[in-house]
Design an enzyme around this catalytic site. Structure first.
Site, PDB file in Angstrom:
ATOM      1  N   GLY A 259       0.983  -1.245   0.187  1.00  0.00           N
ATOM      2  CA  GLY A 259      -0.205   0.339   0.221  1.00  0.00           C
ATOM      3  C   GLY A 259       0.995   0.839  -0.118  1.00  0.00           C
ATOM      4  N   GLY A 260       0.806   2.119   1.130  1.00  0.00           N
ATOM      5  CA  GLY A 260       1.568   3.776   1.041  1.00  0.00           C
ATOM      6  C   GLY A 260       1.044   4.656   0.663  1.00  0.00           C
ATOM      7  N   TRP A 261       0.963   5.314   0.394  1.00  0.00           N
ATOM      8  CA  TRP A 261       0.121   6.737   0.407  1.00  0.00           C
ATOM      9  C   TRP A 261       0.152   6.821  -1.830  1.00  0.00           C
ATOM     10  CZ3 TRP A 261      -1.951  11.096   1.776  1.00  0.00           C
ATOM     11  CH2 TRP A 261      -2.139  11.763   1.615  1.00  0.00           C
ATOM     12  N   THR A 262       0.681   6.435  -2.535  1.00  0.00           N
ATOM     13  CA  THR A 262      -0.088   6.148  -3.912  1.00  0.00           C
ATOM     14  C   THR A 262      -0.416   5.187  -4.096  1.00  0.00           C
ATOM     15  OG1 THR A 262       2.640   7.502  -4.072  1.00  0.00           O
ATOM     16  CG2 THR A 262       1.411   6.032  -5.533  1.00  0.00           C
ATOM     17  N   GLU A 302      -3.756   3.537   3.769  1.00  0.00           N
ATOM     18  CA  GLU A 302      -3.707   5.248   4.171  1.00  0.00           C
ATOM     19  C   GLU A 302      -5.276   5.797   3.116  1.00  0.00           C
ATOM     20  OE1 GLU A 302      -0.495   7.192   3.412  1.00  0.00           O
ATOM     21  OE2 GLU A 302       1.135   5.691   4.149  1.00  0.00           O
ATOM     22  N   TYR A 303      -6.188   5.771   3.730  1.00  0.00           N
ATOM     23  CA  TYR A 303      -6.576   5.400   4.538  1.00  0.00           C
ATOM     24  C   TYR A 303      -7.478   4.846   4.815  1.00  0.00           C
ATOM     25  CZ  TYR A 303      -2.795   8.558   5.581  1.00  0.00           C
ATOM     26  OH  TYR A 303      -2.357   9.076   6.191  1.00  0.00           O
ATOM     27  N   MET A 368       1.295   6.592  12.135  1.00  0.00           N
ATOM     28  CA  MET A 368       2.479   7.566  11.512  1.00  0.00           C
ATOM     29  C   MET A 368       2.735   8.478  11.941  1.00  0.00           C
ATOM     30  SD  MET A 368       1.796   5.753   7.702  1.00  0.00           S
ATOM     31  CE  MET A 368       0.127   6.174   7.501  1.00  0.00           C
ATOM     32  N   THR A 369       2.949   9.176  13.081  1.00  0.00           N
ATOM     33  CA  THR A 369       3.013  10.118  14.193  1.00  0.00           C
ATOM     34  C   THR A 369       4.235  11.410  13.740  1.00  0.00           C
ATOM     35  OG1 THR A 369       4.491   8.891  15.937  1.00  0.00           O
ATOM     36  CG2 THR A 369       2.568   8.967  16.185  1.00  0.00           C
ATOM     37  N   ASP A 371       4.519  14.066   9.501  1.00  0.00           N
ATOM     38  CA  ASP A 371       3.558  14.363   8.734  1.00  0.00           C
ATOM     39  C   ASP A 371       2.215  15.136   9.085  1.00  0.00           C
ATOM     40  OD1 ASP A 371       5.366  13.604   7.009  1.00  0.00           O
ATOM     41  OD2 ASP A 371       4.208  11.421   5.791  1.00  0.00           O
TER      42      ASP A 371
END
Length: 528
Positions: A259-262, A302-303, A368-369, A371
């Protein structure tokens, strides 16, 4: 959080010990200051040793210096969290400058990897005083380890976890390879590596970058073990390099992160058929070509039921159902983890999903503490991207690490299943006139790979920290304003993690650290 967006823009331990290994310790006293040498693991041709310095006095110890000899047949090959020098068989270890004074009753640990089997040091002194009252400490003989390390760990490996992401695209412009995890000394400090990322297209787990993952041929110079890939070997690329790294560090575990943001968009379709998604993930992670490389899977959605790069409306139970299906397919012996939002605001992303319902299926959870703030708001106000605590003038309520931790704990997630997140990079603005946080800006500060983002290893020299706020650091250099963590602020965050009973820490990502692993050293040293 937006830390994974960098993928699209850049592309082209405390270690768990197997039951058969019994820690052996040799303690030496120097007045009220002691040093204990503990065998963490011994694999015959090499070993890992942890050295714990304890201040048993009523006053702080500003510095310490340990001198010792190693018996014939063993030597130190790498060390961390202390400056170690050698003359023949004689070694001197002194405190790192970032470690600070040792308070009364406090301990500090450093460690080393050695060649040959473990042997207790001889002639040890602490700050010039004979450790054993002038006598030679007895040699401790470790029992042989007859059981090889398992290919998968138990559901909870125990101990404080030090978990770092390795970004697959780092092998391109960044020229950061698996070998660098070893040469920097980071591999000896890590408990787990998260390989980022696999894709989620079509609601399935799929390969992210086949060339970087398993096709790229490595020369001897760039290979972990100094052996070049051949044209006809069945596995190359980072997967094969990780296999070599695990052979060198038998207790190091690797998870494949998806996954990840992209690449989180595919989770929406995956949530419609969690069992099919889990089946696809299992078949990919356990592919016979690399099944021995991975000890489990990490889900980085995310998310769920909220917006990231795209918006998801699968409902509050989608994440729980998906990770439940993954756990059922992978079984109890595999590691199944998740990186999640750290939005601690009322009605925010944590509240949108039943993370507590998902927790029993997961070995640990990584909010993810970082950004929280950045030049994605181009005009500011300037604010640290990874504050531990709130502070007067913070732009958004609930956007700090402690808010996320307390909210997750209040929902019933055990503290020891939560890992504190750190960024090995800074976020910055330009066009800033105000040194303190809260200033206006005209846009993102220049960055090597992406505007508004720069690695710690660059910022520590180009824009050294000038202040702290909310438990993290910031700096103004010319018209640029940056926030990032330093060894000192990481030490404070690790104290917080221990006080909260958290399971350890994780970070994004390895290539942002210095060549000698300065930040990961602060994590390991701070967790003890």
């Amino acid at each position: 959080m937006k830390r994974s967006l960098r993928r699209a823009l850049w592309i082209g331990a405390v270690v768990a010990v197997t039951a058969a290994t019994v820690p052996m310790a040799s303690a030496f006293g120097a007045g009220s200051v002691t040093a204990a040498f503990t065998k963490v693991q011994d694999w015959g041709t090499g070993h890992e040793t942890r050295v714990t310095v304890t201040n048993g006095s009523s006053s702080s110890v500003s510095t310490w210096r340990i001198e010792f000899d190693l018996p014939s047949g063993t030597s130190i090959s790498s060390s961390w969290d202390a400056d170690v020098t050698r003359t023949g068989d004689h070694y001197v270890a002194v405190k790192k400058s970032w470690a600070g004074p040792l308070a009364p009753g406090a301990t500090f640990s450093w460690g080393y990897n050695g060649t040959g089997g473990y042997k207790a040091p001889l002639n040890c002194t602490i700050n010039g005083v004979a450790c054993g009252g002038g006598s030679t400490p007895p040699t401790t003989t470790a029992p042989p380890t007859t059981t090889p390390p398992p290919t998968t760990p138990p559901p909870d490996p125990g101990g404080k976890k030090v978990v770092g992401y390795f970004a697959q695209w780092g092998v391109y412009a960044r020229n950061y390879h698996v070998k660098n995890i070893h040469t920097s000394g980071s591999a000896a400090k890590l408990t787990h590596i998260l390989y980022a990322f696999g894709n989620t297209t079509g609601g399935r787990c799929t390969i992210g970058d086949s060339y970087a993952d398993y096709e790229k041929a490595y020369t001897a110079a760039d290979s972990v073990d100094g052996v070049a890939d051949t044209w006809d070997q069945p596995l190359r690329g980072s997967f094969n390099q990780l296999r070599k790294l695990k052979k060198m560090y038998p207790n190091l575990k690797v998870l494949w992160s998806f996954g990840g943001w992209t690449w989180s968009g595919g989770f929406t379709q995956a949530a419609q058929n969690p069992a099919a998604f889990a089946e696809s993930c299992y078949n990919l992670v356990e592919d016979p070509r690399w099944a021995d490389v991975f000890d489990g899977i990490d889900i980085d959605w995310e998310y769920p039921n909220a917006c990231g790069l795209t918006c998801d409306a699968s409902g509050p139970n989608a994440f729980k159902n998906l990770v439940g299906a993954v756990r059922a397919k992978f079984g109890s012996s595999a590691l199944v983890t998740a990186a999640i939002t750290a939005d601690g605001s009322n009605g925010g992303k944590i509240d949108a999903t039943d993370y507590a319902g998902a927790a029993p299926h997961l070995n640990w959870i990584m909010p993810m503490t970082y950004d929280y703030f950045g030049a994605f708001n181009a005009q500011g106000p300037t604010a640290p991207h990874s504050p531990l605590y709130s502070y007067p003038g913070i732009p958004q309520q609930g956007f700090w690490s402690d808010a996320a931790v307390q909210k997750l704990k209040s929902k019933g997630i055990p503290s020891n299943k939560l890992l504190l997140g750190l960024g090995f990079y800074g976020r910055g603005w330009t066009g800033v006139t105000q040194a303190a946080p809260g200033g206006s800006a005209t846009g993102p500060a220049p960055g090597t790979y992406e505007q508004g983002i720069e690695d710690y290893k660059v910022l520590k020299n180009s824009c050294p920290a000038t202040g702290t706020v909310g438990g993290t650091a910031y700096a103004k250099c010319g018209s640029n304003w940056w926030s990032y963590d330093t060894p000192s602020t990481i030490n404070g965050k690790m104290t917080y993690a221990k006080n909260q009973g958290l399971g350890g820490a994780f970070f994004w990502e390895l290539s942002g650290d210095t060549g000698n692993g300065e930040l990961i050293g602060a994590i390991k040293g701070g967790l003890g």
